[in-house]
Design an enzyme around this catalytic site. Structure first.
Site, PDB file in Angstrom:
ATOM      1  N   LYS A   1       0.843  -1.189   0.000  1.00  0.00           N
ATOM      2  CA  LYS A   1       0.000   0.000   0.000  1.00  0.00           C
ATOM      3  C   LYS A   1       0.877   1.237   0.000  1.00  0.00           C
ATOM      4  O   LYS A   1       1.596   1.517   0.953  1.00  0.00           O
ATOM      5  CB  LYS A   1      -0.912  -0.001   1.219  1.00  0.00           C
ATOM      6  CG  LYS A   1      -1.825   1.215   1.278  1.00  0.00           C
ATOM      7  CD  LYS A   1      -2.854   1.081   2.376  1.00  0.00           C
ATOM      8  CE  LYS A   1      -3.655   2.371   2.493  1.00  0.00           C
ATOM      9  NZ  LYS A   1      -4.621   2.309   3.590  1.00  0.00           N
TER      10      LYS A   1
ATOM     11  N   TYR B   1     -15.321   1.188  -7.003  1.00  0.00           N
ATOM     12  CA  TYR B   1     -16.586   1.843  -6.671  1.00  0.00           C
ATOM     13  C   TYR B   1     -17.621   1.637  -7.774  1.00  0.00           C
ATOM     14  O   TYR B   1     -18.794   1.930  -7.580  1.00  0.00           O
ATOM     15  CB  TYR B   1     -16.334   3.335  -6.388  1.00  0.00           C
ATOM     16  CG  TYR B   1     -15.415   3.522  -5.187  1.00  0.00           C
ATOM     17  CD1 TYR B   1     -15.919   3.434  -3.894  1.00  0.00           C
ATOM     18  CD2 TYR B   1     -14.034   3.711  -5.345  1.00  0.00           C
ATOM     19  CE1 TYR B   1     -15.083   3.560  -2.792  1.00  0.00           C
ATOM     20  CE2 TYR B   1     -13.189   3.829  -4.258  1.00  0.00           C
ATOM     21  CZ  TYR B   1     -13.725   3.756  -2.982  1.00  0.00           C
ATOM     22  OH  TYR B   1     -12.894   3.858  -1.887  1.00  0.00           O
TER      23      TYR B   1
ATOM     24  N   LYS C   1      -2.382  -1.690  -3.741  1.00  0.00           N
ATOM     25  CA  LYS C   1      -3.203  -0.480  -3.686  1.00  0.00           C
ATOM     26  C   LYS C   1      -2.330   0.759  -3.711  1.00  0.00           C
ATOM     27  O   LYS C   1      -1.358   0.797  -2.965  1.00  0.00           O
ATOM     28  CB  LYS C   1      -3.997  -0.531  -2.388  1.00  0.00           C
ATOM     29  CG  LYS C   1      -4.855   0.654  -2.101  1.00  0.00           C
ATOM     30  CD  LYS C   1      -5.516   0.471  -0.778  1.00  0.00           C
ATOM     31  CE  LYS C   1      -6.287   1.715  -0.462  1.00  0.00           C
ATOM     32  NZ  LYS C   1      -6.859   1.684   0.853  1.00  0.00           N
TER      33      LYS C   1
ATOM     34  N   SER D   1     -10.163   5.778  -4.724  1.00  0.00           N
ATOM     35  CA  SER D   1     -11.030   6.940  -4.920  1.00  0.00           C
ATOM     36  C   SER D   1     -10.519   7.904  -5.993  1.00  0.00           C
ATOM     37  O   SER D   1     -11.292   8.392  -6.820  1.00  0.00           O
ATOM     38  CB  SER D   1     -11.200   7.682  -3.592  1.00  0.00           C
ATOM     39  OG  SER D   1      -9.940   8.059  -3.050  1.00  0.00           O
TER      40      SER D   1
ATOM     41  N   GLU E   1       7.491  -6.365   2.188  1.00  0.00           N
ATOM     42  CA  GLU E   1       6.234  -6.255   2.939  1.00  0.00           C
ATOM     43  C   GLU E   1       5.323  -7.450   2.651  1.00  0.00           C
ATOM     44  O   GLU E   1       4.671  -7.997   3.542  1.00  0.00           O
ATOM     45  CB  GLU E   1       5.482  -4.967   2.543  1.00  0.00           C
ATOM     46  CG  GLU E   1       6.165  -3.688   2.966  1.00  0.00           C
ATOM     47  CD  GLU E   1       5.733  -3.228   4.355  1.00  0.00           C
ATOM     48  OE1 GLU E   1       4.914  -3.915   4.983  1.00  0.00           O
ATOM     49  OE2 GLU E   1       6.224  -2.178   4.795  1.00  0.00           O
TER      50      GLU E   1
ATOM     51  N   ARG F   1       1.082  10.028   5.376  1.00  0.00           N
ATOM     52  CA  ARG F   1       1.267   8.723   6.009  1.00  0.00           C
ATOM     53  C   ARG F   1       2.591   8.091   5.589  1.00  0.00           C
ATOM     54  O   ARG F   1       2.727   6.872   5.552  1.00  0.00           O
ATOM     55  CB  ARG F   1       0.126   7.787   5.602  1.00  0.00           C
ATOM     56  CG  ARG F   1      -1.264   8.308   5.875  1.00  0.00           C
ATOM     57  CD  ARG F   1      -2.260   7.168   5.835  1.00  0.00           C
ATOM     58  NE  ARG F   1      -3.642   7.576   5.679  1.00  0.00           N
ATOM     59  CZ  ARG F   1      -4.381   8.179   6.610  1.00  0.00           C
ATOM     60  NH1 ARG F   1      -3.852   8.492   7.767  1.00  0.00           N
ATOM     61  NH2 ARG F   1      -5.641   8.491   6.374  1.00  0.00           N
TER      62      ARG F   1
HETATM   63  C1  PBG Z   1      -7.321   3.253   5.373  1.00  0.00           C
HETATM   64  C2  PBG Z   1      -7.760   3.265   3.967  1.00  0.00           C
HETATM   65  C3  PBG Z   1      -7.619   4.285   3.020  1.00  0.00           C
HETATM   66  C4  PBG Z   1      -8.229   3.825   1.859  1.00  0.00           C
HETATM   67  C5  PBG Z   1      -8.754   2.564   2.120  1.00  0.00           C
HETATM   68  N1  PBG Z   1      -8.434   2.230   3.422  1.00  0.00           N
HETATM   69  C6  PBG Z   1      -7.036   5.651   3.159  1.00  0.00           C
HETATM   70  C7  PBG Z   1      -5.607   5.842   3.368  1.00  0.00           C
HETATM   71  O1  PBG Z   1      -4.833   4.907   3.520  1.00  0.00           O
HETATM   72  O2  PBG Z   1      -5.201   7.004   3.408  1.00  0.00           O
HETATM   73  C8  PBG Z   1      -8.309   4.583   0.571  1.00  0.00           C
HETATM   74  C9  PBG Z   1      -9.309   4.058  -0.411  1.00  0.00           C
HETATM   75  C10 PBG Z   1      -9.565   4.981  -1.535  1.00  0.00           C
HETATM   76  O3  PBG Z   1      -8.887   6.018  -1.700  1.00  0.00           O
HETATM   77  O4  PBG Z   1     -10.485   4.690  -2.301  1.00  0.00           O
HETATM   78  N2  PBG Z   1      -8.420   3.172   6.249  1.00  0.00           N
END
Ligand code: PBG
Length: 313
Positions: free
Chosen positions: A183, A300, A235, A261, A220, A204
């Site tokens: 991620k 989505y 992701k 997203s 990882e 983050r």
């Molecule tokens: C963490 C989480 C995130 C997303 C899914 N789980 C946000 C992040 O890590 O900042 C993002 C999913 C998306 O952008 O569609 N709870």
């Protein structure tokens, strides 16, 4: 003939619908940066789950959005059996049973007032090991509420092992772990922050991965598998298809990819301006993710696309 000789095709069972449920609202709330996606009430969430089942979608990934006043430094609402995600899990499980694989986001950022994925130490830094204790408890309340799968997305070191132990301890050996193994710290999560009303300032980068790195991701991945991940995720998806292909080649567990997203927002925004053909762009983005090696895709558009491709079922 193109159809006949296609090397990859999407099937409704490839698709998982991420969905947001917000506490204390009586009508769904639109997410402006994600046209067509909303923060659900419990009622509209149940409806969305039923529609997903009818379209043949394989699973749903639930995100809870607590009322603002319920957010605190420890993310207490995330471990409250009556917290919004747990309530939603019970309701969706009650509504669709085992017709949909019900997944829960196992992360604190939706519940903390500072917006980080973990708890902070005295210096304001994310405290990895203190966070693991919170995740263990989250896993247990989510499993108790009916999750078939927990999605460990917080990116703390050791989270998969701790969650596996926590689940086994309460007799939930059959609850699976979908590990967000790879991620990246991505700008494309932007619209998600609106979707969950996140208060995050800063980034983050101390716990999510550097987009420049690939070896780090493979490390990882190996750790998560060692700790007991049943499925692994890459992701975001689109900007990381090389990573996805490499992961898919390296492992013998199911591989998921999350079209996040920002990937959604880009296509919707360009289509709204008439700059691209929306439906074709959606299909191309998804078949690309499948071609790269994903067995499951979180998107989505899951229900809509399942309806399109379901005609060929
Ligand atoms: C963490 C989480 C995130 C997303 C899914 N789980 C946000 C992040 O890590 O900042 C993002 C999913 C998306 O952008 O569609 N709870």
């Amino acid at each position: 003939m193109r159809r006949m000789v296609a090397e990859n095709r999407l099937h409704p069972a490839d698709l998982i619908l991420p969905a947001f449920v917000r506490e204390g609202i009586s009508e769904p709330v639109a997410i402006s940066a994600m046209p067509g996606v909303q923060q659900h009430t419990l009622e509209t969430l149940r409806k969305a789950a039923v529609e997903a089942v009818e379209a043949g979608v394989a699973g749903i990934m639930l995100f809870g959005v607590p009322a603002d006043e319920k957010k605190d430094a420890a993310g207490t609402a995330g471990t409250d059996p009556d917290g919004i995600l747990q309530v939603a899990l019970r309701e969706v499980r009650g509504e669709v049973g085992d017709d949909l694989v019900i997944m829960s986001d196992l992360c604190l950022d939706e519940y903390t007032d500072h917006g980080h994925c973990g708890v902070l130490d005295a210096d304001g830094r994310v405290d990895n090991d203190a966070t693991l204790e919170r995740y263990a408890e989250m896993a247990q309340v989510q499993a108790d509420a009916g999750a078939h799968v927990v999605g460990t997305s917080g990116m703390m070191d050791g989270q998969v092992g701790v969650v596996r132990d926590a689940l086994d301890t309460i007799g939930k050996e059959d609850v699976s772990i979908l590990a967000y193994a790879v991620k990246y710290s991505s700008a494309f999560y932007g619209p998600f922050r609106e979707a969950v009303g996140s208060a995050l300032r800063g980034d983050r980068k101390t716990y999510q991965q550097d987009p420049a790195n690939l070896k780090e991701s493979m490390r990882e991945l190996a750790l998560d598998l060692e700790e007991g991940a049943d499925m692994v995720m890459v992701k975001p998806a689109g900007p990381y298809l090389d990573v996805l292909a490499k992961v898919a080649e390296a492992v013998d567990v199911p591989v998921a990819a999350y079209q996040i997203s920002g990937e959604y927002a880009m296509i919707e925004a360009a289509a709204e301006r008439g700059w691209i053909d929306r439906d074709k762009a959606i299909m191309e983005s998804l078949v690309g993710i499948k071609r790269a090696g994903a067995n499951m895709i979180l998107t989505y558009w899951a229900t809509e696309v399942a309806r399109w491709v379901g005609r060929e079922r």
